[in-house]
Write an enzyme that holds these catalytic residues in place. Sequence first.
Site, PDB file in Angstrom:
ATOM      1  CG  HIS A 250      -4.716   2.249  -2.223  1.00  0.00           C
ATOM      2  ND1 HIS A 250      -4.157   3.056  -0.804  1.00  0.00           N
ATOM      3  CD2 HIS A 250      -5.693   2.235  -2.616  1.00  0.00           C
ATOM      4  CE1 HIS A 250      -5.574   3.594  -0.613  1.00  0.00           C
ATOM      5  NE2 HIS A 250      -6.388   2.923  -1.483  1.00  0.00           N
TER       6      HIS A 250
ATOM      7  CD  GLU B 297     -10.173   4.263  -1.235  1.00  0.00           C
ATOM      8  OE1 GLU B 297     -10.799   4.425  -0.442  1.00  0.00           O
ATOM      9  OE2 GLU B 297      -9.300   4.002   0.031  1.00  0.00           O
TER      10      GLU B 297
ATOM     11  CG  ASP C 166      -1.786   0.628   0.518  1.00  0.00           C
ATOM     12  OD1 ASP C 166      -2.414   1.512   0.151  1.00  0.00           O
ATOM     13  OD2 ASP C 166      -3.299   0.514   1.213  1.00  0.00           O
TER      14      ASP C 166
END
Length: 482
Positions: free
Chosen positions: A196, A260, A129
Site C-alpha cells: 500500500h 496486503e 496508502d
Amino acid sequence: MNINLVPMPNEIYTDYKLFFRKSIMENVSVEYDSKYSAEEYSITIDEKGAKIKCSSKAGENYAVQTLKQLEFSYAGNIPYLKIKDKPAFSYRGFMIDCSRHFFSVEELKKIIDAASLFKFNRFHWHLTDDQGWRMEIKKYPLLTEKGSKREFSNFGRYFNKNSHEGFYTQSQMKEIVEYCRKKSIEVIPEIEMPGHTSACLHAYPRLSCTAKEIPVRTHAGIFKDILCAGKEEVYEFLFDILEEIALIFPSEYVHIGGDEAPKDRWMECPHCKQKLESLGLKDYEQLQGYMLNRIHEYLQKKGKKAITWNESLRGKNLEKGITVQNWREKNDECSIRASVGGKIVVSDFFHYYLDYPLGMTPLKKTYMYNPVPAVLPESLRKNILGVEATIWTEFIENIDNMSMMSFPRLAAVAETGWTQKEDKSYIDFKHRLIQVLPMIKKIGLKYPDPSQWDPNFFKSIIQVLKFVNNMYNKETLRAGKQ
Ligand SMILES: [Zn+2]
C-alpha cells in the site's frame, strides 16, 4: 435499568423518587481518589448536583460524557442516582482512512467529538496508502508534493474526473493530537509498509525493487509494487519518517501497516533475495516479518510499540511485543498469538468495517459480535486489548457520507468496548441509542433513520447487490493484474 446512556455503565442505581431540577453541568464537583483505576469513575447525583470521583483526567472526561447524555435526555429532571463505571477493554478505537479521500481537520474534529461522546480512547489515523500520502515529512518533501495528489478517482460508483489532493501539515497533526488529548483519546498514526505504498513510491521510485515510475493510484486494489526489503536505504527512509512522527505523536503505539503486500517483486529482486539468504530466512513472508521487527525495534528506542495488520503473522517470526490488529485472519491464528502472550486488537471485517452497507452489516450484527475468541481461556482474555471500528473511504467522499455510514454502528462497537458482556442487551441498547444518538446532530453529523438500522431480508439483498455491483469497474478488475 433503562436509562438513556450509551455505553451502558457497569452499575447504576436510582429509585426515580427525587430529581435534580437545575442544570447538572453547572453543578459538578470533582474529587480525585487514587483508589480508582485509570479509566474508572463514579457519579453521585443528589440535591447538591453531581459529584464525580476518579483518579485521572480520563475518568473525569468519561464521567462528564455520562452527565452530558443525562442532561440531553432528562434536562431539568435528572433522577438522583449513583453510577460506578469502568471499561471492559482498555483499547476502544476508531480508524479513519484519509488516503482514499482527504478530510479536513475541522471534519475530523466532528467525528472525534462524536466518538468521545461514546468513550472511545484511540483514534487510528490511516495517513498513507496507494491513493495518497497525507502527512508532511520535512526530510522528504516529495511525499506530499507528488504523493498527495491523484489525477482522478475511480472507485466504482464514486467516479470523479477531478483531481484529488490534500495533506496535513505537522502543525495540523499536532492540533489534532492536542484536540484528542483533551478528550483522553490517543492518536495512533499509521504509515503503511511494505505494501500500500504506491503514493510513496511515486515520490521516491528508487525505494521499490524495480525503481520504475508508478502513479499515485486512482482506484482501489492490491498493488504489486511495494517497498523493497533488501535495500538498506529503505530502512533509513522509514527510520527518518518515524523519527519525525515520534516528535508529532506522543502515542504509545505507531501502526506500521503490514497488510496486503504481494511478494511478486521481492521474489524477482536481487536485493531482496540477497537479504533473505544472508539472514537465512525461510521465505518472503519471513522477510516481511524481519522488516517489521526491525521497525518495531527502532520504535522501541523511541519508547513506542508497533501495531500491524494480521497478515504479518504469516511468516511466523513476528516479534511477540508487536500488537496485531485482526481484520480477517482465522480467529485461531490470533488465539494462538494471544495464548502465548501476544496482544490483539479486534477489527473483524464482517462486523466492524463500517464502510459496508447496513444491509450487509446491520446494527444488530455489529452489536452482537463477541471480540474474544470462544476458544480463548478466561485467563488469557486480557491479551485481547479491545476493539476498533474501521472507516475506509474508497466509497466515502464527504463527511455527510462518512457520518451516515459510521452511525449508528460506531456506538455499538463503543458499547462492546466499554460494557461488560453479561450486561449487554441488544433490544435495550437500541432503545437507549434512539434517545442518545440525536446528540450528534448538534455536532453537525447525520445518521440513518432507526427504521434502516436492521434492514429486512429483501432490503438487505438489494443493498448488497448494489454495493457489490458498484465496487467493480474495468480499472478495478485490471488492478489485480498489475
Ligand atoms: Zn527488493
